[in-house]
Design a protein around this motif. Structure first.
Motif, PDB file in Angstrom:
ATOM      1  N   ALA A   1      -5.224  -6.734  -0.301  1.00  0.00           N
ATOM      2  CA  ALA A   1      -4.303  -6.822   0.838  1.00  0.00           C
ATOM      3  C   ALA A   1      -5.056  -6.743   2.160  1.00  0.00           C
ATOM      4  O   ALA A   1      -4.804  -7.540   3.070  1.00  0.00           O
ATOM      5  CB  ALA A   1      -3.266  -5.702   0.755  1.00  0.00           C
TER       6      ALA A   1
ATOM      7  N   ILE B   1       5.243  -5.397   5.286  1.00  0.00           N
ATOM      8  CA  ILE B   1       4.429  -5.261   4.074  1.00  0.00           C
ATOM      9  C   ILE B   1       5.246  -4.488   3.045  1.00  0.00           C
ATOM     10  O   ILE B   1       5.812  -3.436   3.351  1.00  0.00           O
ATOM     11  CB  ILE B   1       3.104  -4.528   4.376  1.00  0.00           C
ATOM     12  CG1 ILE B   1       2.281  -5.343   5.367  1.00  0.00           C
ATOM     13  CG2 ILE B   1       2.319  -4.273   3.080  1.00  0.00           C
ATOM     14  CD1 ILE B   1       1.130  -4.593   6.007  1.00  0.00           C
TER      15      ILE B   1
ATOM     16  N   THR C   1       4.765  -2.760  -0.613  1.00  0.00           N
ATOM     17  CA  THR C   1       3.674  -2.356  -1.504  1.00  0.00           C
ATOM     18  C   THR C   1       4.130  -1.432  -2.625  1.00  0.00           C
ATOM     19  O   THR C   1       5.042  -0.630  -2.453  1.00  0.00           O
ATOM     20  CB  THR C   1       2.533  -1.676  -0.710  1.00  0.00           C
ATOM     21  OG1 THR C   1       1.446  -1.393  -1.595  1.00  0.00           O
ATOM     22  CG2 THR C   1       2.985  -0.380  -0.055  1.00  0.00           C
TER      23      THR C   1
ATOM     24  N   THR D   1      -2.197  -3.646  12.583  1.00  0.00           N
ATOM     25  CA  THR D   1      -1.146  -3.307  11.607  1.00  0.00           C
ATOM     26  C   THR D   1      -0.567  -1.909  11.827  1.00  0.00           C
ATOM     27  O   THR D   1       0.226  -1.440  11.019  1.00  0.00           O
ATOM     28  CB  THR D   1      -1.692  -3.413  10.166  1.00  0.00           C
ATOM     29  OG1 THR D   1      -2.885  -2.613  10.057  1.00  0.00           O
ATOM     30  CG2 THR D   1      -1.987  -4.851   9.780  1.00  0.00           C
TER      31      THR D   1
END
Length: 119
Positions: A36, A48, A50, A72
């Motif tokens: 990633a 995102i 996960t 991010t």
């Protein structure tokens, strides 16, 4: 909108990706946190999603690494995992997670969570 799906299960990546693409999202997938982080620069996800338990780098480590990066730092991160314990949820929240969904997931709930964190 770009969404990165991170899960060591190819089947789960495919299921989540299919659900998101049906709703018009652009999806990239990764098999673990290391993969990633390699893809983040070229894909620039707006959200995102996960898994928690993965080889090489798990979801908690990935979340901490993502929060340490300028690009991010504020990207919403939703955990999609079989785990449901309060301790793990607290650890994820402390690491910087935005949301938590327990597998097996419900398509409309997943899409609602994505819309909620990205608005």
């Amino acid at each position: 909108m770009n969404i990165l799906v991170v899960d060591d299960s190819r089947t789960m990546r495919d299921l989540v990706s299919r659900e998101l693409r049906k709703d018009g999202y652009d999806v990239e997938t990764s098999e673990d946190g290391v993969d990633a982080l390699d893809k983040i620069g070229s894909f620039s996800p707006a959200v995102i999603i996960t898994d928690l338990n993965m080889p090489r780098m798990d979801g908690l480590e990935l979340t901490k690494a993502l929060r340490a990066r300028a690009e991010t730092k504020y990207v919403p991160i939703i955990f999609l995992t079989t785990e449901s314990g309060d301790e793990l949820r607290r650890a994820a929240r402390e690491a910087g997670a935005t949301g938590w969904i327990v597998k097996p997931f419900d398509g409309p709930k997943l899409l609602a969570a994505v819309r909620r964190v990205s608005s």
